[in-house]
Design a protein around this motif. Structure first.
Motif, PDB file in Angstrom:
ATOM      1  N   GLY A 137       0.792  -1.229   0.000  1.00 44.29           N
ATOM      2  CA  GLY A 137       0.000   0.000   0.000  1.00 44.29           C
ATOM      3  C   GLY A 137       0.822   1.275   0.000  1.00 44.29           C
ATOM      4  O   GLY A 137       0.297   2.374   0.226  1.00 44.29           O
ATOM      5  N   VAL A 138       2.121   1.139  -0.263  1.00 44.06           N
ATOM      6  CA  VAL A 138       2.992   2.321  -0.305  1.00 44.06           C
ATOM      7  C   VAL A 138       2.917   2.940  -1.704  1.00 44.06           C
ATOM      8  O   VAL A 138       2.979   2.227  -2.702  1.00 44.06           O
ATOM      9  CB  VAL A 138       4.454   1.914   0.022  1.00 44.06           C
ATOM     10  CG1 VAL A 138       5.395   3.103  -0.133  1.00 44.06           C
ATOM     11  CG2 VAL A 138       4.535   1.334   1.422  1.00 44.06           C
ATOM     12  N   GLY A 139       2.770   4.238  -1.768  1.00 44.83           N
ATOM     13  CA  GLY A 139       2.765   4.945  -3.053  1.00 44.83           C
ATOM     14  C   GLY A 139       4.191   5.131  -3.550  1.00 44.83           C
ATOM     15  O   GLY A 139       5.097   5.385  -2.758  1.00 44.83           O
ATOM     16  N   LEU A 140       4.386   4.985  -4.864  1.00 49.41           N
ATOM     17  CA  LEU A 140       5.732   5.138  -5.433  1.00 49.41           C
ATOM     18  C   LEU A 140       5.704   6.166  -6.543  1.00 49.41           C
ATOM     19  O   LEU A 140       4.769   6.200  -7.344  1.00 49.41           O
ATOM     20  CB  LEU A 140       6.198   3.823  -6.066  1.00 49.41           C
ATOM     21  CG  LEU A 140       6.438   2.599  -5.199  1.00 49.41           C
ATOM     22  CD1 LEU A 140       6.907   1.443  -6.088  1.00 49.41           C
ATOM     23  CD2 LEU A 140       7.493   2.899  -4.153  1.00 49.41           C
ATOM     24  N   SER A 141       6.731   6.998  -6.600  1.00 49.01           N
ATOM     25  CA  SER A 141       6.934   7.825  -7.778  1.00 49.01           C
ATOM     26  C   SER A 141       8.416   8.113  -7.893  1.00 49.01           C
ATOM     27  O   SER A 141       9.173   7.934  -6.936  1.00 49.01           O
ATOM     28  CB  SER A 141       6.124   9.111  -7.706  1.00 49.01           C
ATOM     29  OG  SER A 141       6.607   9.922  -6.677  1.00 49.01           O
ATOM     30  N   ALA A 142       8.832   8.522  -9.089  1.00 52.11           N
ATOM     31  CA  ALA A 142      10.255   8.748  -9.340  1.00 52.11           C
ATOM     32  C   ALA A 142      10.498  10.212  -9.662  1.00 52.11           C
ATOM     33  O   ALA A 142       9.861  10.768 -10.561  1.00 52.11           O
ATOM     34  CB  ALA A 142      10.727   7.864 -10.487  1.00 52.11           C
ATOM     35  N   GLN A 143      11.367  10.828  -8.903  1.00 48.26           N
ATOM     36  CA  GLN A 143      11.665  12.254  -9.095  1.00 48.26           C
ATOM     37  C   GLN A 143      13.069  12.496  -8.546  1.00 48.26           C
ATOM     38  O   GLN A 143      13.345  12.186  -7.383  1.00 48.26           O
ATOM     39  CB  GLN A 143      10.628  13.099  -8.345  1.00 48.26           C
ATOM     40  CG  GLN A 143      10.780  14.580  -8.547  1.00 48.26           C
ATOM     41  CD  GLN A 143       9.733  15.382  -7.759  1.00 48.26           C
ATOM     42  OE1 GLN A 143       8.901  14.805  -7.058  1.00 48.26           O
ATOM     43  NE2 GLN A 143       9.793  16.690  -7.871  1.00 48.26           N
TER      44      GLN A 143
END
Lengths: 165, 127
Positions: A137-143
């Protein structure tokens, strides 16, 4: 919110973190969760020396880091949490660390890795760990840096990489 | 003669070395590398490989104290006594390195280069 940023970055403590995110988020503490560096006083000293004096720094094993984050929740400290790999971040979540969102900030090319983004190269182990984070349930994004493009990292992106590997 | 290795963000180091050779002519024993697209481990391994490839004392010049190049340089050098690391590299420092590296021992050389780099930063006119 205790965790100002939870970031996966194989350079760990470096300019994008201390200057880029550090100036933007003004954390009280940079916490690097890494078993090898925590066990090596010399390496720990080198990495700690990169942190500006106004930010505290602690370099702990992954297990100790999970406990430290629980303590930070009590004290209200704002923490910039770092791991050098998706596997260590996934392990922190498994140990109960209160991580809701993870920033994939930099995984550089190495043998056996394929490009997901210009600053994110992954192998099977990385994919398994990222998938575990999503399933938890962890949100992931790449920045990479504040104000930089924020790329989604979800099932679709991971499946595309699985086909490539 | 002391060897030199300039490791920086982007192409800063490569350009500094290129411009230095435009001023002083072609050089041996001076290399540049970038951290672009490389993991901390890879940058450290690259420096370690360069250190192992020669026997002369070695000076590593990095652009920014507290970045991936600084970490990698310190980790690659460990407690070797035949290496020195300086940060804040600028053109004056490279030119100083090339001018003094045959006549000065590593410790004095590295201090002179730090002093030279600082002396090169001045206010020139304006308000």
């Amino acid at each position: 919110m205790t965790i100002a940023l939870a970031r996966i970055d194989d350079r760990m403590i470096h300019g994008q973190v201390t200057v880029g995110w550090g100036q933007q988020l003004r954390p009280d503490l940079i916490l690097l969760a890494n078993n090898a560096i925590a066990a090596d006083a010399w390496q720990a000293r080198v990495y700690a020396s990169s942190v500006p004096p106004e930010i505290a720094v602690e370099i702990l094993s992954v297990a100790e880091s999970a406990a430290r984050l629980a303590a930070a929740e009590e004290s209200g400290e704002r923490v910039l949490l770092l791991t050098g790999s998706p596997g260590e971040m996934s392990e922190l979540v498994r140990l109960g660390a209160p991580i809701e969102q993870v920033n994939v900030g930099g995984l550089h090319f190495a043998a056996g890795k394929q490009e997901m983004l210009p600053f994110v190269y992954v192998d099977r182990q990385d994919l398994i760990a990222l998938d575990r984070l999503l399933k938890a349930g962890v949100g992931l994004s790449a920045q990479q840096v504040p104000g930089g493009r924020d790329y989604p990292v979800g099932d679709e992106q991971l499946e595309r990489m699985e086909d490539l590997l | 003669m002391t060897r030199g290795y300039v490791i920086t963000h982007g192409a800063i180091g490569e350009e500094l070395v290129r411009v230095a050779t435009l001023i002083l002519g072609p050089q041996v024993g001076l290399e540049a590398a970038s951290n672009a697209g490389r993991s901390a481990q890879d940058i450290t391994a690259g420096i370690a490989e360069w250190l192992a490839a020669g026997r002369e004392p070695a000076l590593i010049m990095i652009d920014d104290y507290g970045g991936s190049c600084a970490n990698a340089a310190q980790l690659a050098c460990g407690d070797r006594s035949d290496t020195a690391i300086v940060s804040g590299v600028n053109l004056a420092m490279i030119l100083g390195f090339l001018t003094w590296r045959e006549t000065h021992e590593l410790e004095e050389l590295s201090q002179r280069i730090v002093d030279k780099g600082r002396e090169a930063i001045v206010r020139l006119g304006g308000r």
